[in-house]
Design a protein around this motif. Sequence first.
Motif, PDB file in Angstrom:
ATOM      1  N   ASN A  93       0.790  -1.225   0.000  1.00 39.45           N
ATOM      2  CA  ASN A  93       0.000   0.000   0.000  1.00 39.45           C
ATOM      3  C   ASN A  93       0.825   1.280   0.000  1.00 39.45           C
ATOM      4  OD1 ASN A  93      -2.982  -0.999   0.557  1.00 39.45           O
ATOM      5  ND2 ASN A  93      -1.653  -2.188   1.915  1.00 39.45           N
ATOM      6  N   LEU A  94       2.027   1.248   0.561  1.00 32.87           N
ATOM      7  CA  LEU A  94       2.805   2.470   0.690  1.00 32.87           C
ATOM      8  C   LEU A  94       4.019   2.520  -0.227  1.00 32.87           C
ATOM      9  CD1 LEU A  94       2.788   2.831   4.587  1.00 32.87           C
ATOM     10  CD2 LEU A  94       1.184   3.800   2.931  1.00 32.87           C
ATOM     11  N   PHE A  95       4.592   1.377  -0.526  1.00 37.32           N
ATOM     12  CA  PHE A  95       5.835   1.342  -1.317  1.00 37.32           C
ATOM     13  C   PHE A  95       5.687   0.404  -2.509  1.00 37.32           C
ATOM     14  CE2 PHE A  95       6.891   2.107   3.148  1.00 37.32           C
ATOM     15  CZ  PHE A  95       7.547   3.333   3.052  1.00 37.32           C
ATOM     16  N   SER A  96       4.525   0.447  -3.149  1.00 36.73           N
ATOM     17  CA  SER A  96       4.278  -0.461  -4.272  1.00 36.73           C
ATOM     18  C   SER A  96       4.942  -0.005  -5.568  1.00 36.73           C
ATOM     19  CB  SER A  96       2.766  -0.596  -4.492  1.00 36.73           C
ATOM     20  OG  SER A  96       2.179   0.676  -4.731  1.00 36.73           O
ATOM     21  N   GLY A  97       5.419   1.190  -5.612  1.00 35.44           N
ATOM     22  CA  GLY A  97       6.085   1.718  -6.811  1.00 35.44           C
ATOM     23  C   GLY A  97       6.880   2.953  -6.453  1.00 35.44           C
ATOM     24  N   TRP A  98       7.644   3.457  -7.421  1.00 33.17           N
ATOM     25  CA  TRP A  98       8.497   4.606  -7.113  1.00 33.17           C
ATOM     26  C   TRP A  98       7.668   5.850  -6.780  1.00 33.17           C
ATOM     27  CZ3 TRP A  98       8.204   9.082  -9.928  1.00 33.17           C
ATOM     28  CH2 TRP A  98       7.570   9.022 -11.163  1.00 33.17           C
ATOM     29  N   LEU A 142       5.680   9.664  -2.532  1.00 36.25           N
ATOM     30  CA  LEU A 142       4.575  10.283  -1.805  1.00 36.25           C
ATOM     31  C   LEU A 142       4.569   9.875  -0.338  1.00 36.25           C
ATOM     32  CD1 LEU A 142       1.557  10.038  -4.291  1.00 36.25           C
ATOM     33  CD2 LEU A 142       2.867  12.066  -3.662  1.00 36.25           C
ATOM     34  N   THR A 143       4.844   8.596  -0.073  1.00 37.52           N
ATOM     35  CA  THR A 143       4.856   8.125   1.310  1.00 37.52           C
ATOM     36  C   THR A 143       5.930   8.826   2.120  1.00 37.52           C
ATOM     37  OG1 THR A 143       4.014   5.955   0.646  1.00 37.52           O
ATOM     38  CG2 THR A 143       5.152   6.095   2.770  1.00 37.52           C
ATOM     39  N   GLY A 200       7.253  12.699   6.248  1.00 35.33           N
ATOM     40  CA  GLY A 200       8.015  13.871   6.684  1.00 35.33           C
ATOM     41  C   GLY A 200       7.114  14.973   7.204  1.00 35.33           C
ATOM     42  N   LEU A 201       5.994  15.217   6.493  1.00 40.35           N
ATOM     43  CA  LEU A 201       5.050  16.239   6.952  1.00 40.35           C
ATOM     44  C   LEU A 201       4.423  15.850   8.287  1.00 40.35           C
ATOM     45  CD1 LEU A 201       3.253  17.145   3.592  1.00 40.35           C
ATOM     46  CD2 LEU A 201       4.894  18.536   4.863  1.00 40.35           C
TER      47      LEU A 201
END
Length: 442
Positions: free
Chosen positions: A36-41, A46-47, A52-53
């Motif tokens: 869900n968070l690191f499925s693509g570059w 975005l993750t 960071g925000l």
Amino acid sequence: MSGVHAHTVAYVRDTMLDQKEPPSTSVGAIGWARQNLFSGWFNTILTIIVLGLVAFVLGNILPWIFSPTWNAASLSECREILAAAGSVSDHGTSGACWGVINERWVQLLFGFYPSHLYWRPILALVLLCVALAPILFASSVPAKLIYFSALYPFIFPWLLWGGTVWGPLAALAGVVIGYVVYSVLSERVNALLGLIVGVAAALIWWFVLSGYVVDGLSSILPIGLETVESRNFGGFMLSITIGVVAIACSLPLGIVLALGRQSDLMIVKYLCVGFIEFIRGVPLITLLFVASTLLNIFMPPGTNFDIILRVMIMATLFSSAYMAEVIRGGLAALPKGQYEGADSLGLDYWQAQRLVIMPQALKISIPGIVSTFIGMFKDTTLVSIIGLLDPLGLSNAIRADANWNGIVWELYGFIALLFFVICFAMSRYSMYLERRLRTDRR
């Protein structure tokens, strides 16, 4: 050799391998994050940005929230505590001054209600939960508890305002009288005539006869609770009181208005349409001003019409107009075959509405109904404009104190948190009810 090899090689496995655990990177929290968070570059970038925000926001908010100022007696003392703790930035002391919440949270909940009578609003709230249980969770509580739910509207105002016990009993007697008259006439003459005469009989009892009966019984048996004036009401107790009454009364009134708007009787239809369109075209604050100031002009001299009761009536009428449109949308969403099916069963109009049409329309309208409830509860904060001390009105009074002059975020944050808890609970119940009433499960 080739012949021997052909006879020793099998194309079907004759032994089974032991089952192995799936890779740790494809299950659990790691597997969920990869999917869900690191499925693509792009998702990875975005993750990282969002994390960071979030870290930046939490890094600034958490120190402000967890400030050691709970026992401070004034804003200046809060600043001294923060300065001693080293919570100082370029803009001055940084950290919430929670001393105001520690000192005034009871006032924010109960307003100026007498402290020795706090047990009464607390008991009223507990009994409210008991009365709502057979309505909200019908399959999980004893069915006979619904009788207490029917009696609670007469117990609730008596606990909060006090006075003689004969007052709520007289109000209950009016309902019984109206029901008996309706039952007798509907069986012997006509249901519509029975309804009209039953309502008239109840009104005559409430506004003409009950006062003499209550005064007589009170002089003989003065049983009751200590009276509390409406001016002592405030805080979340006031918001919950207005919100509960408006929500409980607006739903049945909205159903009647929605059915009246679809009626074939021209007078009934246009009366309902006119009421709905007028109320929806006027801001609630205007109706509250009418309730607080102009309404007394049209009342007979010497009439004592409680301000909170006036606000409850206006809030109920306002909410019922929006509720009527929500329910009308549910009625319009039903296919024509449902109406035809009710007719084919030989049901009359009210039986068809009660057994076939309205249950389906209300189920369709659940999200809109709960949204209207939530909006109505939040709109109770508008009563501060007409002088009632709801949580926002009390916050202004607290900030006028020299010790807390300058406090803003702490008070509003505490009020927002309590409103969020109540509104979030209503939203979650709406989702639970939708799941429970689903008929398309497989």
